[in-house]
Each structure stands twice: as C-alpha cells, then as structure tokens.
Design an enzyme around this catalytic site. Structure first.
Site, mmCIF file in Angstrom:
data_model
loop_
_atom_site.group_PDB
_atom_site.id
_atom_site.type_symbol
_atom_site.label_atom_id
_atom_site.label_comp_id
_atom_site.label_asym_id
_atom_site.label_seq_id
_atom_site.Cartn_x
_atom_site.Cartn_y
_atom_site.Cartn_z
ATOM 1 N N ASP A 56 -38.314 4.294 -0.168
ATOM 2 C CA ASP A 56 -39.444 3.807 0.616
ATOM 3 C C ASP A 56 -39.060 3.867 2.094
ATOM 4 O OD1 ASP A 56 -41.241 2.251 2.042
ATOM 5 O OD2 ASP A 56 -41.483 0.767 0.443
ATOM 6 N N LYS A 105 -33.332 10.905 16.255
ATOM 7 C CA LYS A 105 -32.533 10.675 17.475
ATOM 8 C C LYS A 105 -31.044 10.726 17.144
ATOM 9 C CE LYS A 105 -31.675 6.911 20.708
ATOM 10 N NZ LYS A 105 -31.376 5.562 20.234
ATOM 11 N N TYR A 145 -55.596 3.396 8.684
ATOM 12 C CA TYR A 145 -55.084 4.776 8.679
ATOM 13 C C TYR A 145 -55.144 5.354 10.094
ATOM 14 C CZ TYR A 145 -54.705 9.672 7.017
ATOM 15 O OH TYR A 145 -54.331 10.981 6.790
HETATM 16 P P1 NAD Z 1 -50.445 12.341 -0.736
HETATM 17 O O1 NAD Z 1 -50.931 10.968 -0.982
HETATM 18 O O2 NAD Z 1 -50.570 13.349 -1.820
HETATM 19 O O3 NAD Z 1 -48.926 12.341 -0.287
HETATM 20 C C1 NAD Z 1 -48.327 11.274 0.404
HETATM 21 C C2 NAD Z 1 -46.947 11.067 -0.189
HETATM 22 O O4 NAD Z 1 -46.284 10.024 0.552
HETATM 23 C C3 NAD Z 1 -46.986 10.604 -1.645
HETATM 24 O O5 NAD Z 1 -46.108 11.375 -2.437
HETATM 25 C C4 NAD Z 1 -46.534 9.144 -1.589
HETATM 26 O O6 NAD Z 1 -45.903 8.716 -2.769
HETATM 27 C C5 NAD Z 1 -45.607 9.192 -0.379
HETATM 28 N N1 NAD Z 1 -45.387 7.876 0.226
HETATM 29 C C6 NAD Z 1 -46.321 6.943 0.569
HETATM 30 N N2 NAD Z 1 -45.711 5.861 1.094
HETATM 31 C C7 NAD Z 1 -44.376 6.131 1.102
HETATM 32 C C8 NAD Z 1 -43.226 5.416 1.520
HETATM 33 N N3 NAD Z 1 -43.327 4.195 2.058
HETATM 34 N N4 NAD Z 1 -42.004 5.981 1.374
HETATM 35 C C9 NAD Z 1 -41.874 7.221 0.831
HETATM 36 N N5 NAD Z 1 -42.930 7.952 0.408
HETATM 37 C C10 NAD Z 1 -44.165 7.407 0.551
HETATM 38 O O7 NAD Z 1 -51.205 12.841 0.587
HETATM 39 P P2 NAD Z 1 -51.225 14.266 1.285
HETATM 40 O O8 NAD Z 1 -52.604 14.754 1.281
HETATM 41 O O9 NAD Z 1 -50.139 15.115 0.742
HETATM 42 O O10 NAD Z 1 -50.869 13.872 2.785
HETATM 43 C C11 NAD Z 1 -49.563 14.041 3.319
HETATM 44 C C12 NAD Z 1 -49.570 13.714 4.800
HETATM 45 O O11 NAD Z 1 -50.487 14.565 5.485
HETATM 46 C C13 NAD Z 1 -49.980 12.283 5.115
HETATM 47 O O12 NAD Z 1 -49.218 11.798 6.180
HETATM 48 C C14 NAD Z 1 -51.419 12.425 5.535
HETATM 49 O O13 NAD Z 1 -51.827 11.407 6.403
HETATM 50 C C15 NAD Z 1 -51.418 13.787 6.219
HETATM 51 N N6 NAD Z 1 -52.756 14.396 6.206
HETATM 52 C C16 NAD Z 1 -53.270 14.942 5.069
HETATM 53 C C17 NAD Z 1 -54.540 15.494 5.099
HETATM 54 C C18 NAD Z 1 -55.162 16.166 3.903
HETATM 55 O O14 NAD Z 1 -56.295 16.612 3.985
HETATM 56 N N7 NAD Z 1 -54.498 16.310 2.784
HETATM 57 C C19 NAD Z 1 -55.296 15.463 6.274
HETATM 58 C C20 NAD Z 1 -54.749 14.856 7.391
HETATM 59 C C21 NAD Z 1 -53.475 14.341 7.361
#
Ligand code: NAD
Ligand code: UDP
Length: 323
Positions: A56, A105, A145
C-alpha cells in the site's frame, strides 16, 4: 534500466508493465489489489525482468534497488470506485504521491505522474488544452479524485522546482480496453456487460454529455514516449483520443456491435458529471510525435471480445466474481 510502477495490477498499470518489459526494462510492480487483480499480471510472474511487491503506497516505501524511473499510477480511477473509497483515494494521491516523489528524490529517478482530464472538472473551454486551469467543485463528491490529482500535480511540480526532480505529468482522458473489470462501473465496461446480457443500458442524465475514448494500446504508447524522451522535465501532456461522442451515441454503437436486444434506460444524472470532455492533443502531436491510431470501432470490437470471454468464464466459475 529499472522502472517502478505503482498500480501495477490495475488496468493501465498492468499494460505498462508489459510495455516496459517488452522494451527491455526491469520492472518492479507495486499494488495492494484495492481495485486491481493478480490476474492482470499473472502472466508476468516468473519473468526474470519482473518483480511484484504487494504493498500500500500510502505507507512509507522502502526499495533497496537503484531505480531509474518511477511511474505513479496507483489510484482508484472509476467514479464508482473512488466514490466507494473516498478517503483512500485522497490518501493514495497525497501520501502515495509524497512517498513516491520522496523515493524519486532519494534514487534521483525520473518521475511520471498519472493525472487525469478530471483536473479540468466540468470544463468551460473546449477542447481542453494543457494551459486550461479547470472548473472543479472543490467540495463536491468527485472532489476526492479531482482535488487529489490537482494536489499531486502541484506536489510533483514542487519536487521539480525545489529538488530538481525530472517530473512529467500525463493528463489521461477516458481510456478503455482489455483488463478492465466487469464491475468496474465506467461507461464502456458497464455498457458492454449490460448489452451482452440483454439488459437495458443505464444512461445517467439525458445522455448528451460527451467523452472522448482512447484505446489502451494508444495510451500506453503515449505514456511510454512521454517517459523515455529526454528534455521533458516539468512538462504536462494531455493523452487521449480527440474523437468526441455523446454517451447516447456510445450506447447505440455498443448495442449495434454486440447485436444486443437492449435499449437504454435513463437514470438521474450523476452529481457534478462533466457535460463535455475532449482533449486538445496538439502538444503531444508536436513534441511526442504521438496521436491515437485505433478507432473507437476497432477498440470496442477488441474490448467486446474480451468481455464476452470474461462473462463466459464467470458463468462457468461464479466464484471469480467481478474481477
Ligand atoms: P485501476 O483501478 O484499474 O488501477 C489502479 C490500481 O491502483 C489498482 O490495481 C489498485 O489496486 C491500485 N491501488 C489503489 N490504491 C493503492 C495503494 N494505496 N497502494 C498500491 N496500489 C493501489 O485504474 P486505471 O484505470 O488503471 O488507472 C490507473 C491510473 O491512471 C490512476 O492513477 C488513474 O487515476 C489514472 N487515470 C486513468 C484513466 C482511465 O481512463 N483509465 C483516466 C485518467 C487517469
Ligand atoms: N455513464 C452512464 N452510464 C454508466 C456509466 C457512466 O451514463 O453506466 C456516464 C457518466 O455519467 C459520464 C460518462 O458516462 O457522463 C462517463 O462515465 P465514466 O464513469 O466512464 O467516467 P468519467 O468520464 O465520468 O470519469
């Protein structure tokens, strides 16, 4: 070269692991499986260029290795997920960002932050260029968010200015494709699953709101270019597909492509739902020489195939749930 990817078991993170390994990097993946799944990276277990740490990132991160690049992608990204985990979402994009920047860093690593089109909120400028400051409700339900992402961008720039860290910010617009969860809640997986089960597609509001959908392979190529190119310290890039559709247009496309009996069902609008969204990607075109190549039609066909297989697998083994 060693790369650390947070959120490695998620939708985008797992594809990034594949890409960096394919390009010859050694990848360390971190994830706590909050919204991700081991299934997304199962094929990488045993690969000599991959190591996974279940962790985490809101806690202090200790990694003994030298690290060249950090990509901070951990964070619930579906509105359904971040509304279910509002405080965790704020922590992962404040404490998690702080810890990964601190690690950058210490290791003098390049840092790539996964930001979002949500930093523009309900935009009053259309399409949105990187120079637009946005229109975000700071106390609305989506603020957990949007504001955490805005804080993370500010924190990344502070580390760049104060400590000279080579940070790059990707403002990602709606991306879809294989490895999204059945119960992810975002519009494309939802509509495809409802259509495949001949249930009516839930449309929030009147369906005139717009989004621009980028297929995962295109996005991954954009992130890769933004990461490896030299001379982009402190730069911010919109990454997304500039083809814009209303949610009703998307619904009818998916009904037609799945050959479904479904129609749409109108539900009350979501609070603070942006009315339109479309990236201005001129900067990415000019500097990264990048633009999406895969049309919504082609991307949807691949994604529909993926969900068909997943739904069938789930029917045979319901214990797999919505992963
Ligand atoms: P997702 O939910 O599939 O992936 C997020 C991952 O982060 C998951 O595997 C989750 O288990 C992990 N996670 C969450 N909290 C955590 C923690 N405290 N420690 C370790 N792991 C943790 O979402 P995604 O669509 O793959 O998005 C990935 C990133 O891209 C995110 O930061 C999201 O904000 C950004 N993003 C995605 C989109 C999109 O359209 N998919 C658009 C804009 C931004
Ligand atoms: N939406 C919808 N039905 C759904 C899921 C989403 O009508 O089952 C709408 C939602 O209100 C928004 C758009 O589709 O206007 C995109 O929603 P999504 O959750 O995919 O991501 P967002 O762009 O809002 O972060």
């Amino acid at each position: 070269m060693k790369v650390l990817i947070t959120g490695a078991a998620g939708f985008i993170g797992s594809h990034l692991c594949d890409k960096f390994i394919k390009e010859g990097f050694y990848v360390i993946g971190l994830d706590n499986f909050l919204t991700g799944s081991p299934d997304n990276i199962a094929h990488l277990f045993g690969n000599k260029n991959f190591r996974f740490i279940e962790y985490d990132v809101t806690n202090y991160i200790y990694i003994p290795d030298d690290i060249d690049i950090i990509l901070h992608f951990a964070c619930p990204a579906s509105p359904v997920d971040y509304l279910k985990h509002p405080i965790h979402t704020m922590k992962v994009d404040s404490l998690g960002t702080l810890h990964t920047l601190g690690l950058a860093k210490k290791k003098r690593a390049r840092y790539v932050f996964a930001s979002t089109s949500e930093v523009y909120g309900d935009p009053q400028i259309h399409p949105q260029p990187e120079s637009y400051w946005g229109n975000v409700n700071p106390v609305g339900i989506r603020s957990v968010y949007d504001e955490a992402k805005r804080f993370s961008e500010a924190m990344s720039m502070a580390y760049h200015r104060e400590h000279g860290i080579d940070v790059r910010i990707a403002r990602i617009f709606n991306t879809y494709g294989e490895r999204m969860r059945l119960n992810d809640g975002r519009v494309i997986p939802n509509f495809i699953c409802y259509a495949l089960e001949n249930r009516n597609l839930p449309v929030y509001g009147d369906g005139s709101q717009t989004r621009s959908f980028c297929y995962i392979d295109d996005l991954i190529e954009g992130i890769f270019r933004l990461t490896v190119m030299d001379g982009l310290e402190g730069e911010i890039f919109n990454l997304g597909n500039p083809e814009e559709y209303t949610i009703l247009e998307l619904a009818s496309k998916i009904i037609q492509k799945t050959g479904s009996q479904s129609t749409v069902e109108f539900l009350p609008p979501m609070e603070d739902d942006p009315k339109k969204r479309c990236p201005d990607i001129s900067k990415a075109r000019r500097i990264l020489n990048w633009e999406p190549k895969i049309s919504l039609d082609e991307g949807l066909e691949n994604t529909i195939q993926y969900f068909k297989l997943k739904l069938n697998k789930n029917k045979k083994n319901p214990a797999d749930g919505g992963a």
